[in-house]
Enzyme design. Structure first.
Site, PDB file in Angstrom:
ATOM      1  N   ARG A 128       0.852  -1.200   0.000  1.00  0.00           N
ATOM      2  CA  ARG A 128       0.000   0.000   0.000  1.00  0.00           C
ATOM      3  C   ARG A 128       0.882   1.243   0.000  1.00  0.00           C
ATOM      4  NH1 ARG A 128      -2.927   0.724   5.175  1.00  0.00           N
ATOM      5  NH2 ARG A 128      -1.478   2.424   5.475  1.00  0.00           N
ATOM      6  N   GLU A 145       4.525   7.182   2.611  1.00  0.00           N
ATOM      7  CA  GLU A 145       5.389   6.011   2.744  1.00  0.00           C
ATOM      8  C   GLU A 145       4.835   4.874   1.924  1.00  0.00           C
ATOM      9  OE1 GLU A 145       5.464   3.454   5.978  1.00  0.00           O
ATOM     10  OE2 GLU A 145       3.339   3.615   6.387  1.00  0.00           O
ATOM     11  N   ASN A 147       4.050   0.866   2.256  1.00  0.00           N
ATOM     12  CA  ASN A 147       3.937  -0.255   3.199  1.00  0.00           C
ATOM     13  C   ASN A 147       4.089  -1.577   2.473  1.00  0.00           C
ATOM     14  OD1 ASN A 147       3.123   0.930   5.893  1.00  0.00           O
ATOM     15  ND2 ASN A 147       1.645   1.894   4.515  1.00  0.00           N
ATOM     16  N   SER A 152      -3.070  -2.621   5.831  1.00  0.00           N
ATOM     17  CA  SER A 152      -4.413  -2.976   6.287  1.00  0.00           C
ATOM     18  C   SER A 152      -5.498  -2.088   5.688  1.00  0.00           C
ATOM     19  CB  SER A 152      -4.465  -2.920   7.810  1.00  0.00           C
ATOM     20  OG  SER A 152      -4.115  -1.633   8.243  1.00  0.00           O
ATOM     21  N   LYS A 309      11.798   2.928   6.224  1.00  0.00           N
ATOM     22  CA  LYS A 309      11.871   4.365   5.929  1.00  0.00           C
ATOM     23  C   LYS A 309      13.234   4.715   5.330  1.00  0.00           C
ATOM     24  CE  LYS A 309       7.970   4.914   8.404  1.00  0.00           C
ATOM     25  NZ  LYS A 309       7.146   3.721   8.253  1.00  0.00           N
ATOM     26  N   LYS A 367      11.515  10.259  11.507  1.00  0.00           N
ATOM     27  CA  LYS A 367      10.934   8.912  11.483  1.00  0.00           C
ATOM     28  C   LYS A 367      11.954   7.827  11.785  1.00  0.00           C
ATOM     29  CE  LYS A 367       7.397   9.796   8.026  1.00  0.00           C
ATOM     30  NZ  LYS A 367       6.655   9.166   6.928  1.00  0.00           N
ATOM     31  N   GLU A 371       7.014   0.559  11.928  1.00  0.00           N
ATOM     32  CA  GLU A 371       5.701   0.496  11.292  1.00  0.00           C
ATOM     33  C   GLU A 371       4.627   0.493  12.360  1.00  0.00           C
ATOM     34  OE1 GLU A 371       4.885   0.598   8.166  1.00  0.00           O
ATOM     35  OE2 GLU A 371       7.006   0.788   7.671  1.00  0.00           O
ATOM     36  N   GLY A 372       3.422   0.784  11.956  1.00  0.00           N
ATOM     37  CA  GLY A 372       2.295   0.608  12.869  1.00  0.00           C
ATOM     38  C   GLY A 372       1.815   1.899  13.487  1.00  0.00           C
ATOM     39  N   ARG A 455      -8.114   7.353   4.615  1.00  0.00           N
ATOM     40  CA  ARG A 455      -8.360   7.514   6.052  1.00  0.00           C
ATOM     41  C   ARG A 455      -8.162   8.978   6.366  1.00  0.00           C
ATOM     42  NH1 ARG A 455      -3.040   4.614   8.716  1.00  0.00           N
ATOM     43  NH2 ARG A 455      -1.680   5.420   7.129  1.00  0.00           N
TER      44      ARG A 455
HETATM   45  N1  LIG Z   1       5.964  13.831   5.825  1.00  0.00           N
HETATM   46  C1  LIG Z   1       4.808  13.832   6.469  1.00  0.00           C
HETATM   47  N2  LIG Z   1       4.037  14.949   6.497  1.00  0.00           N
HETATM   48  C2  LIG Z   1       2.866  14.983   7.163  1.00  0.00           C
HETATM   49  N3  LIG Z   1       2.370  13.930   7.846  1.00  0.00           N
HETATM   50  C3  LIG Z   1       3.084  12.786   7.860  1.00  0.00           C
HETATM   51  C4  LIG Z   1       4.333  12.683   7.174  1.00  0.00           C
HETATM   52  N4  LIG Z   1       4.812  11.442   7.359  1.00  0.00           N
HETATM   53  C5  LIG Z   1       3.914  10.799   8.122  1.00  0.00           C
HETATM   54  N5  LIG Z   1       2.861  11.590   8.432  1.00  0.00           N
HETATM   55  C6  LIG Z   1       1.680  11.214   9.226  1.00  0.00           C
HETATM   56  O1  LIG Z   1       2.028  10.192  10.121  1.00  0.00           O
HETATM   57  C7  LIG Z   1       1.350   8.973   9.835  1.00  0.00           C
HETATM   58  C8  LIG Z   1       2.255   7.801  10.068  1.00  0.00           C
HETATM   59  O2  LIG Z   1       3.412   7.922   9.269  1.00  0.00           O
HETATM   60  P1  LIG Z   1       4.012   6.675   8.508  1.00  0.00           P
HETATM   61  O3  LIG Z   1       2.965   6.145   7.600  1.00  0.00           O
HETATM   62  O4  LIG Z   1       5.278   7.079   7.901  1.00  0.00           O
HETATM   63  O5  LIG Z   1       4.304   5.706   9.748  1.00  0.00           O
HETATM   64  P2  LIG Z   1       3.960   4.182   9.995  1.00  0.00           P
HETATM   65  O6  LIG Z   1       4.307   3.927  11.413  1.00  0.00           O
HETATM   66  O7  LIG Z   1       4.608   3.368   8.959  1.00  0.00           O
HETATM   67  O8  LIG Z   1       2.376   4.158   9.827  1.00  0.00           O
HETATM   68  P3  LIG Z   1       1.410   3.011   9.235  1.00  0.00           P
HETATM   69  O9  LIG Z   1       0.878   2.314  10.421  1.00  0.00           O
HETATM   70  O10 LIG Z   1       0.352   3.808   8.509  1.00  0.00           O
HETATM   71  O11 LIG Z   1       2.183   2.134   8.321  1.00  0.00           O
HETATM   72  C9  LIG Z   1       0.885   9.125   8.398  1.00  0.00           C
HETATM   73  O12 LIG Z   1      -0.263   8.356   8.163  1.00  0.00           O
HETATM   74  C10 LIG Z   1       0.616  10.620   8.312  1.00  0.00           C
HETATM   75  O13 LIG Z   1      -0.658  10.926   8.855  1.00  0.00           O
HETATM   76 MG   LIG Z   2       3.873   2.068   7.488  1.00  0.00          MG
END
Ligand SMILES: Nc1ncnc2c1ncn2[C@@H]1O[C@H](COP(=O)(O)OP(=O)(O)OP(=O)(O)O)[C@@H](O)[C@H]1O
Ligand SMILES: [Mg+2]
Length: 481
Positions: A128, A145, A147, A152, A309, A367, A371-372, A455
């Site tokens: 995704r 990002e 995934n 999910s 990342k 970051k 994940e999660g 979402r």
């Molecule tokens: N560069 C960015 N600018 C603005 N908001 C961001 C950015 N990066 C991440 N976010 C916000 O933070 C959330 C989580 O970031 P990211 O998807 O990188 O982390 P994750 O832990 O891998 O999350 P996921 O559980 O969705 O896989 C994103 O869904 C978004 O709402």
């Molecule tokens: Mg993720």
């Protein structure tokens, strides 16, 4: 900078009585069609409650939606190539591996499996790619990002266009339905699992879903099981935690993973992406056993590593996309969706990135390799963390990303147990596009885009994980801007 606004699909606010009435209907629709989750506060397997959702579909520019869909097979292939480039993964991850124990353990599994000889050359990816619109850049999409594990909400969100059609009709606006794209993510994702199963080619084989100790997001997971069972009654699916896999599976002399006396054809991880899901060495041993086996893994360990990342950041460095994709038109289109991504390695580039972020921390997100949801740092926390880590190698476990500033939308967010009617609030939406890929290092057998999810989170929230209770399920209402 003030954030501009996209127009909602209907003039808001709605009349209070109309609102209360339609929310009651929408909640029942949601409950009766599995737009639900288990209650975290009062867990019971006997009930589900509504998953948070927005009452009306949120606006999204049609051209940007189409772009995201067109790019998905290109991104699938890119990530497939990245995952199979051992040198690239090693050089990209090497600094993070020194300071990030979790990624290092995953990497060790991969090294072990390779040193023993790969028993299954095929990988299955149910990916995704996530996007926010960049409001200062004419609402063009920027990738948040990519995934590669446990992507999910494809299942539940496949039901949402029907829910919104119902809601819009109840509000007397059936004419708007034509602006909502159908979503076949569930059947598309399941077709990937079925195709991988058939490629495994052993008629008595089974499918294994790796699940958490407690699955709150049960509807999303079970829908996959129901769909596969309906399409292919011959395929038996087991749900097991890593701990159960440790106790209940064996490798036979052909390196087949044996569960309940049958070889496992496909292992689909809905868990295994964060450290807390490996509380002891048993879980790591189970993971290693699965990776050693002939089962087709979704994702393979190298797909999981390609989804870090750090890899996302490395792909944005000059010349890297060209290395994987050549210099054609697609490369430029992929580069266009990237936002500023910077390494924090302990070198000159990393030092420059630290300086830049300290000068204007609000412009960035920090970051870690996680994940999660809930792991990133924003604003003042970016500054504090960088000041703390500045002279430590620990900073190489993180990447720095430019913060995307999406346009605002007005919405009613419907949550379990919350006051009805909810207040009209400012929200922002994040689009996810699902992709399926199956292939080996040298050959891609299946590569497609299969659906989407939207979402939506409160504009002031940094993150919008639905399972974490911060976001709300949504579906795009396409705008011709
Ligand atoms: N560069 C960015 N600018 C603005 N908001 C961001 C950015 N990066 C991440 N976010 C916000 O933070 C959330 C989580 O970031 P990211 O998807 O990188 O982390 P994750 O832990 O891998 O999350 P996921 O559980 O969705 O896989 C994103 O869904 C978004 O709402
Ligand atoms: Mg993720």
């Amino acid at each position: 900078m003030s954030q501009a606004r996209l127009t909602s699909c209907l003039p808001l606010p709605l009349d209070n009585k109309v609102l209360v009435n339609v929310i009651e209907k929408a909640k029942d629709w949601a409950l009766m069609h599995g737009v639900g989750m288990r209650d975290k506060n009062h867990f019971t397997k006997d009930a589900i409650q509504i998953a948070p959702f927005v009452l009306l579909p949120s606006p999204f520019p049609r051209t940007e939606f189409a772009k995201a869909i067109e790019l998905q097979p290109i991104l699938n292939e890119l990530m497939h190539k990245v995952a199979h480039d051992e040198e690239f993964l090693e050089s990209t991850l090497q600094n993070a591996l020194q300071v990030d124990e979790f990624t290092a353990k995953l990497y060790d599994v991969w090294v072990k499996v390779r040193s023993e000889g790969i028993t299954q050359s095929l990988c299955l990816g149910l990916f995704r790619s996530d996007y926010l619109m960049q409001q200062p850049d004419r609402n063009r999409i920027k990738q948040v990002e990519f995934n590669t594990i446990a992507s999910s909400f494809g299942a539940i969100t496949s039901n949402l266009p029907a829910m919104f059609r119902y809601v819009l009709r109840q509000l007397g606006h059936g004419e708007l339905i034509k602006h909502m794209p159908e979503n076949r993510a569930l059947s598309g994702l399941c077709s990937g699992i079925i195709e991988a199963y058939d490629l495994f080619g052993v008629p008595s084989a089974v499918v294994l879903f790796v699940v958490e100790e407690v699955s709150y997001n049960i509807c999303d997971q079970r829908f996959h099981e129901f769909e596969i069972s309906e399409k292919r009654p011959d395929i038996i699916i087991y749900r097991k935690t890593l701990n159960e896999i440790y106790d209940e599976t064996q490798l036979n002399d052909k390196k087949q993973l044996i569960l309940e006396g049958q070889p496992v054809a496909v292992v689909y991880y809905r868990s295994g992406y964060e450290p807390a899901q490996y509380p002891s060495t048993k879980e790591w041993d189970a993971r290693l056993r699965v990776e050693r086996s002939t089962a087709i893994k979704c994702p393979s360990i190298q797909y999981q590593l390609a989804g870090t990342k750090k890899v996302q950041q490395a792909l944005a460095a000059p010349g890297v996309l060209e290395k994987f994709m050549g210099g054609g038109n697609s490369t430029g289109r992929v580069r266009d969706i990237f936002t500023g991504l910077y390494s924090l390695d302990f070198d000159d580039n990393g030092e420059r990135a630290v300086e830049m972020a300290l000068a204007d921390a609000d412009r960035f997100v920090l970051k870690p390799q996680r994940e999660g949801g809930g792991n990133n740092l924003y604003g003042g926390d970016v500054r504090d963390a960088l000041l703390r880590m500045r002279h430590s190698r620990e900073r190489a476990a993180y990447i720095l990303m430019e913060r995307i500033l999406p346009p605002l939308v007005s919405a009613y967010v419907v949550r379990p147990g919350a006051q009805v009617p909810p207040p009209l609030t400012d929200v922002v939406s994040e689009l996810g596009i699902f992709g399926v890929i199956i292939g080996s290092k040298d050959k891609i057998l299946c590569n497609k885009q299969v659906g989407h999810m939207l979402r939506t989170k409160l504009a002031e929230a940094n993150e919008g994980g639905v399972a974490a209770g911060l976001g709300a399920l949504d579906s795009p209402f396409l705008l011709d801007l």
